[in-house]
Motif scaffolding. Structure first.
Motif, short mmCIF file in Angstrom:
data_model
loop_
_atom_site.label_atom_id
_atom_site.label_comp_id
_atom_site.label_asym_id
_atom_site.label_seq_id
_atom_site.Cartn_x
_atom_site.Cartn_y
_atom_site.Cartn_z
N THR A 136 0.85 -1.29 0.07
CA THR A 136 0.01 -0.14 -0.11
C THR A 136 1.01 1.23 -0.03
OG1 THR A 136 -0.15 -0.09 2.54
CG2 THR A 136 -1.79 -1.10 1.24
N ASN A 137 2.12 1.10 0.14
CA ASN A 137 3.18 2.16 -0.04
C ASN A 137 3.76 2.50 -1.29
OD1 ASN A 137 5.94 3.36 0.74
ND2 ASN A 137 4.44 4.31 2.46
N GLU A 138 3.52 3.48 -1.62
CA GLU A 138 4.17 3.87 -3.28
C GLU A 138 5.50 3.56 -2.99
OE1 GLU A 138 2.60 4.26 -6.00
OE2 GLU A 138 4.49 4.65 -7.19
N ARG A 139 6.26 4.16 -1.98
CA ARG A 139 7.68 4.07 -2.17
C ARG A 139 8.17 2.56 -2.10
NH1 ARG A 139 10.70 8.17 2.16
NH2 ARG A 139 12.44 7.27 1.08
N ASP A 140 7.47 1.94 -1.21
CA ASP A 140 7.80 0.55 -0.97
C ASP A 140 7.53 -0.35 -2.15
OD1 ASP A 140 6.48 -0.13 2.32
OD2 ASP A 140 8.30 0.72 1.58
N ALA A 170 8.81 8.57 -14.55
CA ALA A 170 7.81 9.27 -14.22
C ALA A 170 6.50 8.77 -14.42
CB ALA A 170 7.75 10.72 -14.97
N ARG A 171 6.36 7.83 -15.70
CA ARG A 171 4.99 7.40 -15.95
C ARG A 171 5.14 5.68 -15.93
NH1 ARG A 171 1.46 10.88 -15.23
NH2 ARG A 171 -0.11 9.59 -16.70
N SER A 224 1.94 6.79 -10.64
CA SER A 224 1.86 5.95 -9.37
C SER A 224 1.94 4.64 -9.71
CB SER A 224 0.68 6.27 -8.44
OG SER A 224 0.79 5.18 -7.58
N LEU A 225 3.10 3.70 -9.16
CA LEU A 225 3.11 2.61 -9.66
C LEU A 225 1.96 1.63 -9.11
CD1 LEU A 225 4.94 0.12 -10.78
CD2 LEU A 225 6.15 -0.08 -8.81
#
Length: 542
Positions: free
Chosen positions: A276-280, A294-295, A403-404
């Motif tokens: 649930t964490n974008e950085r993770d 970026a995309r 966002s991934l």
């Protein structure tokens, strides 16, 4: 298979007693056991299907007592009565014969003294041997289908094994009566499957028809096309095969290397919300080689093959060749990507498989996304065309995002687009498809193989389809043209080259058969949707 009363009478030991058929009704009854007794109240200890051997003591009683004795045996469900004449009665007489026939009780008189123990030994030997054979058959069935489950045998092999065990033709169909796999025995495949949908619709449920799938999510039927197979054996084999088929569909078919499995696992975690964490998410992706850009663009590549290899090793090699082609294509296009492979559900009316590969692309920022997609997709498709057995490939694209996590969740939409795009025939060649490129027919294509959707179409149309089968009519075709023309009866009469009164009669008949009002908008929508589902599954061409 148990001996019948007639079988016992035909044995040499009974024939030596010069048997006379006093009451010949129900001689085909199965004999579960042989019991020797002269007691008049023997019925109290019987459980049914016994063949009673007696010297006739109970039949030497007054007429009313004889009738009570015979009635008690019939009520206990005995298979039959064998009476040795001489010790107590010299003949049975019309009262016994008439009463036995009235009760449906087989009665045989022996005119010579016979050792009952020889009869019981002969019959019990056969019964015990039969029981042992059934136990041995059950053990073989269990071991065979367990082994098929363990090595994840293909649908066709499971069906073929069931047919071999029963030495009879077996067909696996889905809820729309489309054949998924079939093995013909003692007949040709064309004879077995000719006009299959019509014949299958008329088959009653029973021991030779077994549902396939979890109890609340049935997705098919396994059908034995033979009436000569021992029913308990048929049921045993079909049920065990159905369980194996259910497990086959439920088992995850992830078959590739650790790196690919890791990518598949990450994409599954992203889609199902376990990350649930974008950085993770980006950190895990980068560890697997995805560039931080970026995309992020979600893609689903759906590949249709001309054959579905029945050999598990051949199937794995073919799937690996497809994955390698996609990976190579991405490399040639210098694309950074994560990919996951899954086996898509094959179209039941086609004798070919379908595989799907999910991809998350990391696109360079500051450049047009569609231009980059054109180049990447063209390269991937070109590589896929080089793989033997690949008939067609389409690529569906979901909404791109910074966002991934968001892009990964769009993989489901991309897969839907790809599945729909593959079902649309006659369109221009494209490098990829977006949701804006598909319409209602495409939406139905997406869900056409769902059991609930097939059940809906069956519920809407089954009465009319059965009518057409029974009367060699085509009211279904008339209904389809009527709905395609939005209810324009004048134009429909012109196209069908029939008079208006004849057309009105047909439409009224359709309304009576389906119990609907064709002037009702919701009824038209439901029926038209059901007909489109039949068209998309290919059922209207069977």
């Amino acid at each position: 298979m148990l001996l019948t009363v007639a079988d016992v009478v035909a044995t040499p030991v009974v024939q030596a007693g010069e048997p006379e058929i006093v009451s010949g009704v129900n001689l085909d009854r199965a004999v579960r056991w042989v019991h020797v007794s002269d007691q008049a109240d023997i019925a109290n200890v019987l459980v049914g299907a016994e063949l009673i051997l007696t010297t006739g003591q109970a039949l030497a009683a007054p007429e009313s007592a004889r009738e009570r004795y015979l009635r008690s045996l019939a009520d206990a469900g005995v298979a039959g009565l064998v009476v040795e004449l001489g010790s107590y009665v010299s003949e049975l007489g019309p009262v016994v014969a008439d009463t036995a026939r009235e009760l449906g009780l087989p009665v045989i008189a022996l005119h010579r003294v016979t050792r009952f123990v020889e009869i019981t030994e002969a019959v019990h030997r056969v019964i015990v041997a039969d029981q042992y054979a059934e136990l041995e058959f059950a053990r073989t069935v269990h071991e065979t289908f367990t082994e098929l489950s363990v090595r994840r045998a293909a649908l066709a092999e499971i069906v073929r094994t069931a047919a071999s065990m029963l030495d009879a033709s077996v067909v696996l169909e889905d809820l729309a009566h489309r054949v998924l796999a079939a093995t013909a025995r003692h007949t040709s495949s064309s004879s077995l499957l000719d006009n299959w949908e019509s014949r299958s619709r008329m088959l009653p449920e029973g021991d030779h028809v077994v549902a396939v799938g979890p109890h609340t999510q049935r997705w098919g039927r396994l059908i034995l096309r033979s009436e000569r197979v021992h029913t308990p054996r048929a049921r045993m084999v079909l049920e065990r095969a159905a369980q194996t088929l259910t497990l086959h569909r439920m088992i995850d078919t992830d078959r590739f290397g650790l790196h690919r499995r890791a990518q598949t696992g990450l994409i599954a975690d992203l889609i199902e919300g376990r990350v649930t964490n974008e950085r993770d998410a980006q950190a895990r992706a980068a560890a697997l080689g995805l560039a931080r850009r970026a995309r992020y663009v979600p893609l689903a590549v759906e590949i249709e093959t001309t054959t579905a290899p029945s050999d598990p090793v051949a199937a794995q090699r073919h799937s690996l060749a497809i994955v390698d082609a996609v990976t190579h294509g991405l490399g040639l296009a210098s694309a950074s990507a994560l990919s996951a492979t899954e086996l898509a559900t094959p179209t039941a009316t086609e004798q070919r498989g379908t595989e799907r590969i999910a991809i998350v692309l990391a696109m360079s920022p500051g450049r047009d996304v569609d231009d980059q997609l054109d180049r990447v997709c063209a390269t991937v498709l070109a590589e896929l065309r080089r793989v033997d057995g690949v008939r067609r490939a389409v690529i569906g694209v979901g909404a791109d995002s910074d966002s991934l996590l968001d892009a990964a969740r769009e993989l489901v939409a991309a897969a839907s687009v790809a599945s729909v795009a593959r079902s649309l025939a006659g369109g221009p060649d494209r490098m990829f498809f977006r949701s804006a490129d598909i319409r209602l027919r495409g939406l139905l294509s997406l869900i056409r193989d769902e059991p609930g959707v097939q059940s809906f179409a069956e519920t809407e149309l089954s009465a009319l389809l059965r009518y057409d089968i029974r009367h060699a009519a085509d009211l279904t075709g008339t209904l389809r043209r009527f709905l395609d023309l939005a209810g324009n009866k004048t134009e429909l009469a012109r196209i069908l080259k029939i008079s208006r009164p004849t057309l009105y009669d047909r439409l009224a008949r359709i309304e009576r058969i389906l119990a609907v009002d064709l002037d009702d908008g919701e009824s038209r929508t439901s029926l038209h949707t059901a007909l489109l589902i039949r068209e998309l599954t290919g059922a209207d061409k069977l």
